[in-house]
Design a protein around this motif. Structure first.
Motif, PDB file in Angstrom:
ATOM      1  N   MET A 138       0.863  -1.178   0.000  1.00 13.29           N
ATOM      2  CA  MET A 138       0.000   0.000   0.000  1.00 13.29           C
ATOM      3  C   MET A 138       0.900   1.228   0.000  1.00 13.29           C
ATOM      4  SD  MET A 138      -2.859  -1.242   2.711  1.00 13.29           S
ATOM      5  CE  MET A 138      -2.369  -2.869   3.294  1.00 13.29           C
ATOM      6  N   SER A 139       0.709   2.098  -0.995  1.00 16.22           N
ATOM      7  CA  SER A 139       1.599   3.259  -1.142  1.00 16.22           C
ATOM      8  C   SER A 139       0.801   4.509  -1.474  1.00 16.22           C
ATOM      9  CB  SER A 139       2.646   2.999  -2.223  1.00 16.22           C
ATOM     10  OG  SER A 139       2.045   2.998  -3.497  1.00 16.22           O
ATOM     11  N   THR A 140       1.469   5.651  -1.372  1.00 16.44           N
ATOM     12  CA  THR A 140       0.805   6.921  -1.647  1.00 16.44           C
ATOM     13  C   THR A 140       0.946   7.351  -3.102  1.00 16.44           C
ATOM     14  OG1 THR A 140       2.782   8.142  -0.972  1.00 16.44           O
ATOM     15  CG2 THR A 140       1.072   7.780   0.703  1.00 16.44           C
ATOM     16  N   ARG A 141       1.596   6.533  -3.932  1.00 16.08           N
ATOM     17  CA  ARG A 141       1.665   6.871  -5.351  1.00 16.08           C
ATOM     18  C   ARG A 141       1.561   5.604  -6.186  1.00 16.08           C
ATOM     19  NH1 ARG A 141       6.686   6.541  -8.161  1.00 16.08           N
ATOM     20  NH2 ARG A 141       8.420   6.169  -6.764  1.00 16.08           N
ATOM     21  N   PRO A 142       1.063   5.747  -7.417  1.00 18.21           N
ATOM     22  CA  PRO A 142       0.897   4.568  -8.272  1.00 18.21           C
ATOM     23  C   PRO A 142       2.233   4.047  -8.782  1.00 18.21           C
ATOM     24  CG  PRO A 142       0.313   6.551  -9.483  1.00 18.21           C
ATOM     25  CD  PRO A 142       0.597   6.971  -8.060  1.00 18.21           C
ATOM     26  N   LEU A 143       2.262   2.750  -9.052  1.00 18.28           N
ATOM     27  CA  LEU A 143       3.465   2.106  -9.583  1.00 18.28           C
ATOM     28  C   LEU A 143       3.100   1.313 -10.829  1.00 18.28           C
ATOM     29  CD1 LEU A 143       4.881   0.616  -6.255  1.00 18.28           C
ATOM     30  CD2 LEU A 143       5.640   2.684  -7.409  1.00 18.28           C
ATOM     31  N   ASP A 144       4.030   1.241 -11.781  1.00 18.54           N
ATOM     32  CA  ASP A 144       3.804   0.362 -12.926  1.00 18.54           C
ATOM     33  C   ASP A 144       4.356  -1.026 -12.576  1.00 18.54           C
ATOM     34  OD1 ASP A 144       6.607   0.320 -13.450  1.00 18.54           O
ATOM     35  OD2 ASP A 144       6.433   2.024 -14.796  1.00 18.54           O
ATOM     36  N   ASP A 145       4.179  -1.982 -13.470  1.00 17.42           N
ATOM     37  CA  ASP A 145       4.585  -3.367 -13.195  1.00 17.42           C
ATOM     38  C   ASP A 145       6.072  -3.489 -12.880  1.00 17.42           C
ATOM     39  OD1 ASP A 145       1.963  -4.048 -13.664  1.00 17.42           O
ATOM     40  OD2 ASP A 145       2.328  -4.894 -15.654  1.00 17.42           O
ATOM     41  N   GLY A 146       6.907  -2.794 -13.640  1.00 13.01           N
ATOM     42  CA  GLY A 146       8.348  -2.858 -13.396  1.00 13.01           C
ATOM     43  C   GLY A 146       8.740  -2.303 -12.043  1.00 13.01           C
ATOM     44  N   GLN A 147       8.082  -1.225 -11.644  1.00  8.91           N
ATOM     45  CA  GLN A 147       8.374  -0.635 -10.334  1.00  8.91           C
ATOM     46  C   GLN A 147       7.951  -1.557  -9.199  1.00  8.91           C
ATOM     47  OE1 GLN A 147       6.217   3.011 -11.107  1.00  8.91           O
ATOM     48  NE2 GLN A 147       8.124   4.174 -11.101  1.00  8.91           N
ATOM     49  N   ILE A 148       6.840  -2.263  -9.380  1.00  8.68           N
ATOM     50  CA  ILE A 148       6.396  -3.207  -8.344  1.00  8.68           C
ATOM     51  C   ILE A 148       7.418  -4.337  -8.210  1.00  8.68           C
ATOM     52  CG2 ILE A 148       4.621  -4.880  -7.712  1.00  8.68           C
ATOM     53  CD1 ILE A 148       2.596  -2.974  -9.068  1.00  8.68           C
ATOM     54  N   LEU A 149       7.935  -4.826  -9.341  1.00  9.36           N
ATOM     55  CA  LEU A 149       8.969  -5.870  -9.281  1.00  9.36           C
ATOM     56  C   LEU A 149      10.222  -5.372  -8.568  1.00  9.36           C
ATOM     57  CD1 LEU A 149       8.626  -7.529 -12.787  1.00  9.36           C
ATOM     58  CD2 LEU A 149       8.162  -8.583 -10.562  1.00  9.36           C
ATOM     59  N   LEU A 150      10.618  -4.117  -8.813  1.00 12.83           N
ATOM     60  CA  LEU A 150      11.772  -3.553  -8.109  1.00 12.83           C
ATOM     61  C   LEU A 150      11.517  -3.483  -6.603  1.00 12.83           C
ATOM     62  CD1 LEU A 150      12.957  -0.638 -10.417  1.00 12.83           C
ATOM     63  CD2 LEU A 150      14.217  -2.721  -9.853  1.00 12.83           C
ATOM     64  N   THR A 151      10.275  -3.215  -6.216  1.00 14.86           N
ATOM     65  CA  THR A 151       9.942  -3.140  -4.798  1.00 14.86           C
ATOM     66  C   THR A 151      10.113  -4.490  -4.124  1.00 14.86           C
ATOM     67  OG1 THR A 151       8.382  -1.357  -5.268  1.00 14.86           O
ATOM     68  CG2 THR A 151       8.178  -2.428  -3.139  1.00 14.86           C
ATOM     69  N   VAL A 152       9.786  -5.579  -4.839  1.00  8.86           N
ATOM     70  CA  VAL A 152       9.991  -6.916  -4.283  1.00  8.86           C
ATOM     71  C   VAL A 152      11.476  -7.145  -4.022  1.00  8.86           C
ATOM     72  CG1 VAL A 152       9.860  -9.396  -4.769  1.00  8.86           C
ATOM     73  CG2 VAL A 152       7.928  -7.921  -5.306  1.00  8.86           C
ATOM     74  N   SER A 153      12.320  -6.700  -4.942  1.00 12.58           N
ATOM     75  CA  SER A 153      13.763  -6.929  -4.803  1.00 12.58           C
ATOM     76  C   SER A 153      14.440  -5.999  -3.808  1.00 12.58           C
ATOM     77  CB  SER A 153      14.452  -6.759  -6.161  1.00 12.58           C
ATOM     78  OG  SER A 153      13.944  -7.671  -7.085  1.00 12.58           O
ATOM     79  N   PHE A 154      14.073  -4.707  -3.835  1.00 10.67           N
ATOM     80  CA  PHE A 154      14.815  -3.717  -3.065  1.00 10.67           C
ATOM     81  C   PHE A 154      14.009  -3.029  -1.974  1.00 10.67           C
ATOM     82  CE2 PHE A 154      16.717  -3.791  -7.349  1.00 10.67           C
ATOM     83  CZ  PHE A 154      17.950  -4.312  -7.007  1.00 10.67           C
ATOM     84  N   GLY A 155      12.708  -3.314  -1.895  1.00 10.06           N
ATOM     85  CA  GLY A 155      11.881  -2.675  -0.879  1.00 10.06           C
ATOM     86  C   GLY A 155      11.886  -1.175  -1.025  1.00 10.06           C
ATOM     87  N   ASN A 156      11.876  -0.489   0.095  1.00 12.55           N
ATOM     88  CA  ASN A 156      11.925   0.976   0.077  1.00 12.55           C
ATOM     89  C   ASN A 156      13.211   1.474   0.730  1.00 12.55           C
ATOM     90  OD1 ASN A 156      11.529   0.489   2.770  1.00 12.55           O
ATOM     91  ND2 ASN A 156       9.590   1.554   2.928  1.00 12.55           N
ATOM     92  N   PHE A 157      14.231   0.639   0.712  1.00 12.64           N
ATOM     93  CA  PHE A 157      15.451   0.953   1.443  1.00 12.64           C
ATOM     94  C   PHE A 157      16.431   1.832   0.682  1.00 12.64           C
ATOM     95  CE2 PHE A 157      13.864  -2.916   3.376  1.00 12.64           C
ATOM     96  CZ  PHE A 157      13.874  -2.542   4.696  1.00 12.64           C
ATOM     97  N   ALA A 158      16.288   1.910  -0.634  1.00 10.11           N
ATOM     98  CA  ALA A 158      17.357   2.554  -1.388  1.00 10.11           C
ATOM     99  C   ALA A 158      16.945   3.774  -2.190  1.00 10.11           C
ATOM    100  CB  ALA A 158      17.995   1.528  -2.321  1.00 10.11           C
ATOM    101  N   GLY A 159      15.785   4.298  -1.994  1.00  9.85           N
ATOM    102  CA  GLY A 159      15.484   5.552  -2.674  1.00  9.85           C
ATOM    103  C   GLY A 159      14.357   5.494  -3.658  1.00  9.85           C
TER     104      GLY A 159
END
Length: 169
Positions: free
Chosen positions: A36-57
């Motif tokens: 659950m986030s405050t901004r929309p994400l595309d499919d590629g961004q969601i995949l990046l979130t699985v790998s890197f979470g919100n730890f790196a920017g």
């Protein structure tokens, strides 16, 4: 809700059962992410979130997730794996669960909710023919309150700046 800030009190995900995998073997797995986030994400961004979470920017270079800590209201990743002891049983076993998110107040008018499922047969040699992932309910308990005008305007400006992508409903 206009001119009010949302303060989150609790967040969670309700599910019915663990995933069911047919014709699978030891080593077959899947990752499920609830976000659950405050901004929309595309499919590629969601995949990046699985790998890197919100730890790196903000995902502007390799090895970075697309969301900041403040933009991530709630996130949960779960790893389910078929292992030798349960290879004859239909349901796969959860082996890992991680939570991350800020629960930070926001002046954003929307919260975007995602559920991502990534099946995997990385160990090879198996023929998982079906993966059933049961429904989930994303829950946020919040209160909308008025803040002093300066604080609200600054939070509204921050929400506006964080909203990088156009809203696509």
């Amino acid at each position: 809700m206009e001119d009010k800030t949302i303060f989150f009190e609790a967040a969670g995900v309700q599910t019915v059962l663990a995933p069911l995998a047919n014709n699978s073997g030891a080593g077959d797995s899947c990752v499920i992410m609830d976000l659950m986030s405050t901004r929309p994400l595309d499919d590629g961004q969601i995949l990046l979130t699985v790998s890197f979470g919100n730890f790196a920017g903000n995902g502007s270079s390799a090895g970075q997730g697309p969301l900041t800590f403040e933009e991530t209201i709630y996130a949960r990743t779960q790893m389910f794996v078929r292992h030798v002891d349960t290879s004859a049983w239909g349901y796969i076993t959860m082996t890992d669960e991680n939570f991350f998110g800020s629960m930070e107040p926001t002046a954003s008018d929307r919260i975007y909710s995602y559920r991502l499922v990534i099946p995997s047969t990385l160990t090879g040699g198996t023929n998982m023919t079906e993966l059933t992932v049961y429904p989930a309910r994303h829950l946020l308990r919040s209160t909308a309150k008025e803040e002093p005008e300066f604080q609200y305007i600054m939070r509204l400006m921050k929400s506006y700046q964080l909203q990088q992508s156009p809203d696509v409903d």
